[in-house]
Scaffold this motif. Structure first.
Motif, PDB file in Angstrom:
ATOM      1  N   ARG A 118      40.380  49.623   0.496  1.00  0.00           N
ATOM      2  CA  ARG A 118      39.200  49.762   1.209  1.00  0.00           C
ATOM      3  C   ARG A 118      38.117  51.148   0.190  1.00  0.00           C
ATOM      4  O   ARG A 118      37.240  51.194   0.120  1.00  0.00           O
ATOM      5  N   ILE A 119      38.669  51.613  -0.746  1.00  0.00           N
ATOM      6  CA  ILE A 119      38.259  52.853  -1.906  1.00  0.00           C
ATOM      7  C   ILE A 119      38.547  51.831  -3.468  1.00  0.00           C
ATOM      8  O   ILE A 119      39.792  52.031  -3.991  1.00  0.00           O
ATOM      9  N   GLY A 120      37.249  51.528  -3.419  1.00  0.00           N
ATOM     10  CA  GLY A 120      36.781  50.892  -4.966  1.00  0.00           C
ATOM     11  C   GLY A 120      36.835  51.729  -5.848  1.00  0.00           C
ATOM     12  O   GLY A 120      36.545  53.173  -5.565  1.00  0.00           O
ATOM     13  N   TYR A 121      35.933  51.093  -7.543  1.00  0.00           N
ATOM     14  CA  TYR A 121      35.165  52.504  -7.955  1.00  0.00           C
ATOM     15  C   TYR A 121      34.440  52.251  -8.790  1.00  0.00           C
ATOM     16  O   TYR A 121      33.822  50.611  -9.036  1.00  0.00           O
ATOM     17  N   GLY A 122      33.770  53.114  -8.369  1.00  0.00           N
ATOM     18  CA  GLY A 122      31.559  52.913  -9.203  1.00  0.00           C
ATOM     19  C   GLY A 122      31.681  53.408 -10.763  1.00  0.00           C
ATOM     20  O   GLY A 122      31.737  53.940 -11.112  1.00  0.00           O
ATOM     21  N   ALA A 123      31.258  52.000 -11.283  1.00  0.00           N
ATOM     22  CA  ALA A 123      31.727  51.901 -13.165  1.00  0.00           C
ATOM     23  C   ALA A 123      30.480  53.303 -14.289  1.00  0.00           C
ATOM     24  O   ALA A 123      30.650  53.406 -14.686  1.00  0.00           O
ATOM     25  N   MET A 124      29.273  53.318 -13.438  1.00  0.00           N
ATOM     26  CA  MET A 124      28.105  53.777 -13.857  1.00  0.00           C
ATOM     27  C   MET A 124      28.459  54.943 -14.356  1.00  0.00           C
ATOM     28  O   MET A 124      28.133  55.207 -15.739  1.00  0.00           O
TER      29      MET A 124
ATOM     30  N   ALA B  70      48.589  46.033  -4.787  1.00  0.00           N
ATOM     31  CA  ALA B  70      48.384  45.426  -3.551  1.00  0.00           C
ATOM     32  C   ALA B  70      48.969  45.981  -2.328  1.00  0.00           C
ATOM     33  O   ALA B  70      49.115  46.477  -1.244  1.00  0.00           O
ATOM     34  N   SER B  71      50.054  46.220  -2.331  1.00  0.00           N
ATOM     35  CA  SER B  71      51.268  47.907  -1.684  1.00  0.00           C
ATOM     36  C   SER B  71      50.181  49.028  -1.703  1.00  0.00           C
ATOM     37  O   SER B  71      50.912  49.505  -0.908  1.00  0.00           O
ATOM     38  N   ALA B  72      49.598  49.732  -2.096  1.00  0.00           N
ATOM     39  CA  ALA B  72      49.296  50.899  -2.954  1.00  0.00           C
ATOM     40  C   ALA B  72      47.789  50.737  -2.416  1.00  0.00           C
ATOM     41  O   ALA B  72      46.883  51.881  -2.929  1.00  0.00           O
ATOM     42  N   ARG B  73      47.289  50.217  -1.102  1.00  0.00           N
ATOM     43  CA  ARG B  73      46.242  50.143  -1.154  1.00  0.00           C
ATOM     44  C   ARG B  73      45.090  51.407  -0.241  1.00  0.00           C
ATOM     45  O   ARG B  73      45.313  51.741   0.506  1.00  0.00           O
ATOM     46  N   SER B  74      44.692  52.112  -1.109  1.00  0.00           N
ATOM     47  CA  SER B  74      44.074  53.934  -0.196  1.00  0.00           C
ATOM     48  C   SER B  74      42.888  53.284   0.878  1.00  0.00           C
ATOM     49  O   SER B  74      41.960  52.705   0.773  1.00  0.00           O
ATOM     50  N   GLY B  75      43.342  53.516   1.539  1.00  0.00           N
ATOM     51  CA  GLY B  75      42.750  53.566   3.279  1.00  0.00           C
ATOM     52  C   GLY B  75      42.527  52.252   4.002  1.00  0.00           C
ATOM     53  O   GLY B  75      42.126  52.181   4.537  1.00  0.00           O
ATOM     54  N   GLY B  76      43.515  51.722   3.609  1.00  0.00           N
ATOM     55  CA  GLY B  76      43.793  50.576   4.117  1.00  0.00           C
ATOM     56  C   GLY B  76      43.290  49.209   3.250  1.00  0.00           C
ATOM     57  O   GLY B  76      42.529  49.431   2.053  1.00  0.00           O
TER      58      GLY B  76
END
Length: 308
Positions: free
Chosen positions: A26-32, A9-15
């Protein structure tokens, strides 16, 4: 597979943004793309663990990614204490040996079966689920018994929500009209093809902002399928990357974050180095002139190409 106490929670990229009632990076990960690693399961698990270490707390998946293989990796790699929100999708199913890796599965009974398969594969009792329609964007188009009325699909999705198997409902590959018709069920996100060079859905993006719906674009850099323009080929993007000391891909991702505050990105990769680059895009800043130069790029979105 989510906890309110995320170690990232303290290191969320891009807010941070909101998804299904949770605060996520705001930057997650697409696993496809993890389906490529079928011959090296440990590498797939390592990518997912690295994503968590980098602050990723939103993973997009589907049971039809690798015919259950990707969901199995997520089940193995992600722990409850990681605080990761996993979102899957239904509306298609794996098609081993077929001309494409998937086929549409739009009928209500097929949607229910895919929800059950996702829950079993991930080893959980509830998750957020996107209804993957086939109204818009690259991809298959329904015919025969796969032409299903939206109301019939939403009826089974809401029934599954009432049963506690779906925690939140999202939409994918939908038209503006379909989104408007679906508003009464309270969709939490929309996933459509969208990038700097393919901004066909600007009106839909604005409606999502007005309704508090997360905008989660797939193919955020274009070029993922033949015929789709590439963000990284644009001279203005290349120039901006040179000036900022980053990659053109990072500029493309940073533009989307700056363009719409309710956007959550799910760039996918099966490479740890690319994962780091994608997450680091959240720290790229665009000044007003650069932003204006990027905004001036003409959109050349094209619909109808294949995708999974």
């Amino acid at each position: 597979m989510a906890s309110p106490h995320s170690s990232a929670a303290s290191a969320r990229s891009g807010g941070s943004g909101l998804l299904a009632g949770r605060t996520v990076s705001r930057i997650g990960y697409g696993a496809m793309q993890l389906s490529r690693l079928r011959a090296d399961r440990d590498a797939g698990v390592a990518i997912l663990r690295r994503a968590v270490e980098l602050g990723v707390d939103h993973i997009d998946t589907a049971n039809f990614y690798g015919d259950g293989f990707v969901n199995g990796l997520i089940r193995q790699a992600i722990r409850p204490e990681d605080g990761v929100t996993v979102v899957s999708k239904v509306g298609a199913t794996a098609n081993p040996g077929g001309p494409r890796p998937l086929r549409l599965a739009q009928r209500p009974e097929e949607l229910r079966a895919e929800v059950e398969a996702n829950l079993a594969g991930l080893g959980i009792d509830q998750l957020a689920v996107n209804l993957r329609r086939a109204d818009a964007g690259p991809g298959l188009r329904p015919d025969g018994d796969q032409v299903v009325d939206l109301d019939d699909q939403l009826a089974v999705m809401t029934a599954l929500r009432d049963e506690g198997k779906i925690g939140a409902i999202g939409l994918s590959s939908v038209s503006l009209d379909v989104l408007r018709r679906a508003l009464p069920v309270g969709p939490v996100c929309v996933q459509n093809a969208y990038s700097l060079v393919a901004r066909d859905d600007e009106e839909m993006l604005e409606l999502c902002l007005a309704e508090g719906i997360a905008w989660v674009p797939y193919f955020p850099l274009g070029g993922a399928v033949p015929g789709l323009p590439k963000v990284t080929d644009e001279p203005a993007v290349i120039a901006a990357a040179q000036a900022a000391g980053c990659t053109p891909a990072q500029i493309g991702l940073a533009w989307i974050l700056r363009h719409a505050p309710h956007t959550l990105l799910i760039p996918g990769t099966a490479d740890a180095g690319h994962l780091q680059v994608n997450v680091d895009a959240g720290a790229v800043e665009l000044d007003d002139k650069t932003l204006a130069d990027l905004d001036a790029i003409s959109t050349r979105g094209r619909r109808g190409q294949d995708r999974t």
